[in-house]
Structure formats: structure tokens, C-alpha cells
Write a protein that holds these residues in place. Structure first.
Motif, PDB file in Angstrom:
ATOM      1  N   ARG A 110       0.809  -1.216   0.000  1.00 56.81           N
ATOM      2  CA  ARG A 110       0.000   0.000   0.000  1.00 56.81           C
ATOM      3  C   ARG A 110       0.845   1.269   0.000  1.00 56.81           C
ATOM      4  NH1 ARG A 110      -3.163  -0.067   4.982  1.00 56.81           N
ATOM      5  NH2 ARG A 110      -1.761  -1.689   5.737  1.00 56.81           N
ATOM      6  N   ARG A 161      -0.629   0.905 -10.720  1.00 60.70           N
ATOM      7  CA  ARG A 161      -1.620  -0.097 -11.114  1.00 60.70           C
ATOM      8  C   ARG A 161      -2.553  -0.457  -9.957  1.00 60.70           C
ATOM      9  NH1 ARG A 161       0.635  -5.923 -11.757  1.00 60.70           N
ATOM     10  NH2 ARG A 161       0.594  -5.573  -9.500  1.00 60.70           N
ATOM     11  N   ASP A 162      -1.986  -0.577  -8.768  1.00 61.69           N
ATOM     12  CA  ASP A 162      -2.769  -1.071  -7.632  1.00 61.69           C
ATOM     13  C   ASP A 162      -3.512   0.028  -6.881  1.00 61.69           C
ATOM     14  OD1 ASP A 162      -1.742  -3.531  -8.305  1.00 61.69           O
ATOM     15  OD2 ASP A 162      -0.243  -3.567  -6.700  1.00 61.69           O
ATOM     16  N   ARG A 180       3.907  -0.648 -10.339  1.00 59.95           N
ATOM     17  CA  ARG A 180       3.034  -1.514  -9.534  1.00 59.95           C
ATOM     18  C   ARG A 180       2.129  -0.669  -8.631  1.00 59.95           C
ATOM     19  NH1 ARG A 180       6.599  -4.888  -7.784  1.00 59.95           N
ATOM     20  NH2 ARG A 180       6.021  -6.818  -8.866  1.00 59.95           N
ATOM     21  N   ASP A 181       2.674   0.406  -8.064  1.00 62.32           N
ATOM     22  CA  ASP A 181       1.861   1.253  -7.192  1.00 62.32           C
ATOM     23  C   ASP A 181       0.769   1.960  -7.978  1.00 62.32           C
ATOM     24  OD1 ASP A 181       1.417   2.542  -4.539  1.00 62.32           O
ATOM     25  OD2 ASP A 181       1.915   4.344  -5.659  1.00 62.32           O
TER      26      ASP A 181
END
Length: 405
Positions: free
Chosen positions: A45, A384-385, A381-382
Motif C-alpha cells: 500500500r 496499477r494497484d 506496480r503502485d
């Protein structure tokens, strides 16, 4: 792809923490962070968008940086695999070049003429600046092997050793980029031998500059800082009486020191070294690139962006990024590096769309460089998530080509 390839940096931190028998409170205390912060990192997160932080965590866990970044990364096409297929040949060439009497193990091989080898080195340096690491990997092992044989000829030894230093620098850069940090160390050791054999202040400074580079990649930040300062002390007597080459290396070493201090979160020292680099760059060619340092005014401004990023100054990253005339630097690798630092700054400022634009621009310029960088992979990745943008298709595509789970 194995299960461990799918692991995030946060999951790798948690694995190393479990192995040590620590709970989150123990690790958090060792790195001066809150348990909440560490929990968010381990759960994906909160991105680790600075190498200074990754290096601090790796040191606390007593692991090599590659264990947390997951390098080396492999890709589905030979072009984007960025020279991985050349690593065995490069490793063998460097092993021969690094051992006493290594040339004798090559049999009766006749080296190319030194003039031809010098031309080959120049062409390879262009590939390195363009971040075309697959093409570089095809030619570099042969260049190093031929230069090793040439260093046995006393008449041409110094010239061959100087070329060997330049070739091993390229081996160091590509090895570190791909995550083969042990091979990067082997390459820089051979550079140090070449500098010692020739003894010129320029070669000594160039080898020291690259030694700082390999230690920064390994997150051995204190070692990198100390190496830069020692080299500056060593070459200082030559700067006032030397030509542009030694002055450029003086400036480049100050940039290494600035990055090292920024990763140690020592803002005053980092800014001091940046200021000295700026002062020197003003009087040197705008296209300067001695010993592949790309030391020139534009690169000092790129380093200023990186320093602000590592110091965790979001607004300053963006304001400094606006001052960079990035199109004026003749290096795809440096341009891509600038855009990835800017992307990190935009994400720090919660400007997700601007961060994605910067990452896509970097990827268009130098995909082989970008897709092998742990920082970029964490940022993608951050994005995308997080779900905090409306460009899911573009982010998902970039994550897919980078083989991010």
C-alpha cells in the motif's frame, strides 16, 4: 515465471524479516519508522520510491540489495531482455581479464589492431549511452578479450589499458543494471587495475568514479561516499593545472558525492557537492562526456532532481525537474533516468497522471534501461494497484510488458 518472481519488494522485506525472527515493531525500530509505515510497505500500500530507503532496509535486515529488488529480471523477448544472454560470455571475459596470466589461457588468439579496437570501443560507448544493452552485450566480451591480449604488448600497454578501463566501465553499467552486482564489482576491479598500471590522474579518477557507481548500485552508500571524497582529495592537486578532462572528472565525482550524501539524508553536504559540480560545469562543453560520465550542465540539473527525490522533498523534485533541458543531453539513458526521477516526484505529489506520462516517456526513450530498474517497477506496480487514476489500460499494459504480477 517462478513464484518468487511475482513477489513485491514489500513481500521480500517481510520474508527477510521473518527469517530473522523479527516482528514488524523490531524492524520498524531499527530503521526509525513506524509499524504502520512498515505494514503499508509490506502489504504493497506504500511504494518504496527511493533507493535510499531500500538501502536502509537492506542494511538493517543484513541482506544484499538484490534480495529486496528481486533482480535480475527476465523478459519475454530478446530485445527487452537487455543483454542477459551475453552475461555468461561477459563473465568469462572479465574472469580472464581479472586473473594473473589470464591472457595465456586464451591460446593463440590474435587480437584486432588497437586502432580498430578503439573504434569498436567508441561504437560500443554509443550503444551504452543509447541504453541498447542487448546490442552492447553482443560485442563487449570480444572487445575485452582482445584488449586483454593487447595489454601484454609493452609497446601498446598503456593505450590498451586505457581502452580496457572504458570497456570495463560498460561491463559494469550493464551488469549493475541487470542486477548482476557481483559481475559489476569484477568489472570495476579491472578498471582499478588498469588505472594503477597507467598511473595517470585521469584514469585514476575515472576508475574511482565508477567504483562509486558500483557501490551506489549495491546500496553501499557510505563506501560510495568515502570513495568519492578520497578520489577528490587525490586529484585535487591536478585540477588547477590540468585540462578539461580532469576538471570534468572532478565535477563528476562531486555528483557521485552529492547522490551518496542524499541517500544518507545529509542535505547540506549533498547540496554543497551539487553546487561545486555546477560551478565546474559552466566552464566545460555543454556536450561533455569524458569517460562516459556525461558531465555537463544538463546532467548536473538531472542530478539535482535525483538528490531532491532521495531527500524526500516532493515539491523540490518537481520545481527542479522543470529547470532541466533534458532534450539537450545526448544520452537516452540520462534522459530516461530524468523522466523516472520526475515520475517519482509526481507520485510523491499525488499527481498520478503526470507520473504515468513521465514513465511512458522514459519507456519510449530507453525501454531496456527502464524495465530493469527496481524503482520504476515499484512505481508502476503502485500506479496499477492504487486505482487513483483513469488510465487503467495504459498502466496495465506497462505492468504487463514489465512482467509484474
Amino acid at each position: 515465471m517462478t513464484a518468487t518472481e511475482h513477489m513485491t519488494t514489500g513481500q521480500r522485506i517481510a520474508r527477510a524479516r521473518y527469517r530473522n525472527g523479527w516482528d514488524q515493531a523490531t524492524l520498524a525500530e531499527k530503521i526509525g519508522r513506524s509499524v504502520s509505515w512498515l505494514s503499508k510497505v509490506e502489504n504493497g500500500r506504500l511504494p518504496l520510491d527511493r533507493m535510499s530507503v531500500v538501502g536502509q532496509v537492506a542494511e538493517a535486515l543484513n541482506v544484499e540489495i538484490a534480495e529486496l529488488t528481486g533482480q535480475p529480471y527476465r523478459h519475454d523477448t530478446a530485445e527487452l531482455d537487455s543483454g542477459h544472454s551475453a552475461i555468461p560470455g561477459l563473465r568469462l571475459a572479465l574472469q580472464h581479464a581479472s586473473m594473473p596470466g589470464g591472457a595465456a589461457l586464451l591460446g593463440s588468439r590474435e587480437p584486432r589492431d588497437l586502432a580498430e579496437l578503439e573504434a569498436n570501443v567508441k561504437l560500443a560507448e554509443r550503444l551504452r549511452q543509447d541504453a541498447r544493452f542487448s546490442a552492447l552485450g553482443e560485442v563487449l566480451p570480444g572487445i575485452i578479450t582482445d584488449l586483454l591480449i593487447s595489454t601484454n604488448d609493452e609497446r601498446n600497454r598503456d593505450r590498451a589499458e586505457a581502452l580496457m578501463l572504458r570497456a570495463c566501465h560498460m561491463a559494469r553499467v550493464s551488469s549493475n543494471l541487470l542486477g548482476h552486482h557481483d559481475l559489476g564489482w569484477t568489472a570495476v576491479q579491472r578498471e582499478l587495475v588498469a588505472a594503477q598500471r597507467v598511473g595517470s590522474p585521469e584514469l585514476v579518477a575515472a576508475a574511482a568514479w565508477d567504483l562509486c557507481g558500483v557501490w551506489l548500485h549495491e546500496a553501499s552508500v557510505d563506501a560510495a561516499k568515502n570513495a568519492a571524497l578520497a578520489a577528490l582529495d587525490q586529484i585535487e592537486p591536478h585540477v588547477g593545472i590540468g585540462g578539461e578532462t580532469i576538471k570534468a572528472l572532478w565535477g563528476a565525482l562531486h555528483l557521485r558525492a552529492a547522490v551518496a550524501h542524499s541517500r544518507l539524508w545529509r542535505a547540506v553536504e549533498a547540496e554543497s557537492h551539487l553546487a561545486e559540480a555546477r560551478r565546474v560545469a559552466v566552464d566545460l562543453p555543454g556536450s561533455g562526456n569524458v569517460f562516459q560520465t556525461q558531465f555537463n550542465q544538463v546532467n548536473t540539473t538531472i542530478h539535482a532532481v535525483e538528490v531532491s527525490m532521495e531527500l524526500g522533498r516532493p515539491r523540490e523534485v518537481i520545481s527542479r525537474a522543470e529547470d532541466v533541458a533534458v532534450a539537450e543531453i545526448a544520452s537516452s539513458e540520462r534522459q530516461a533516468h530524468y523522466w523516472t526521477c520526475a515520475a517519482a516526484g509526481y507520485l510523491m505529489n499525488r499527481k498520478e497522471s503526470d507520473a504515468l506520462d513521465a514513465l511512458l516517456r522514459a519507456d519510449r526513450i530507453a525501454p531496456q534501461h527502464v524495465r530493469n530498474r527496481p524503482l520504476v517497477r515499484n512505481l508502476v506496480r503502485d500506479l496499477r494497484d492504487s486505482g487513483k487514476h483513469r488510465r487503467e489500460r495504459e498502466v496495465s499494459h506497462l505492468a504487463s510488458v514489465m512482467r509484474l504480477a
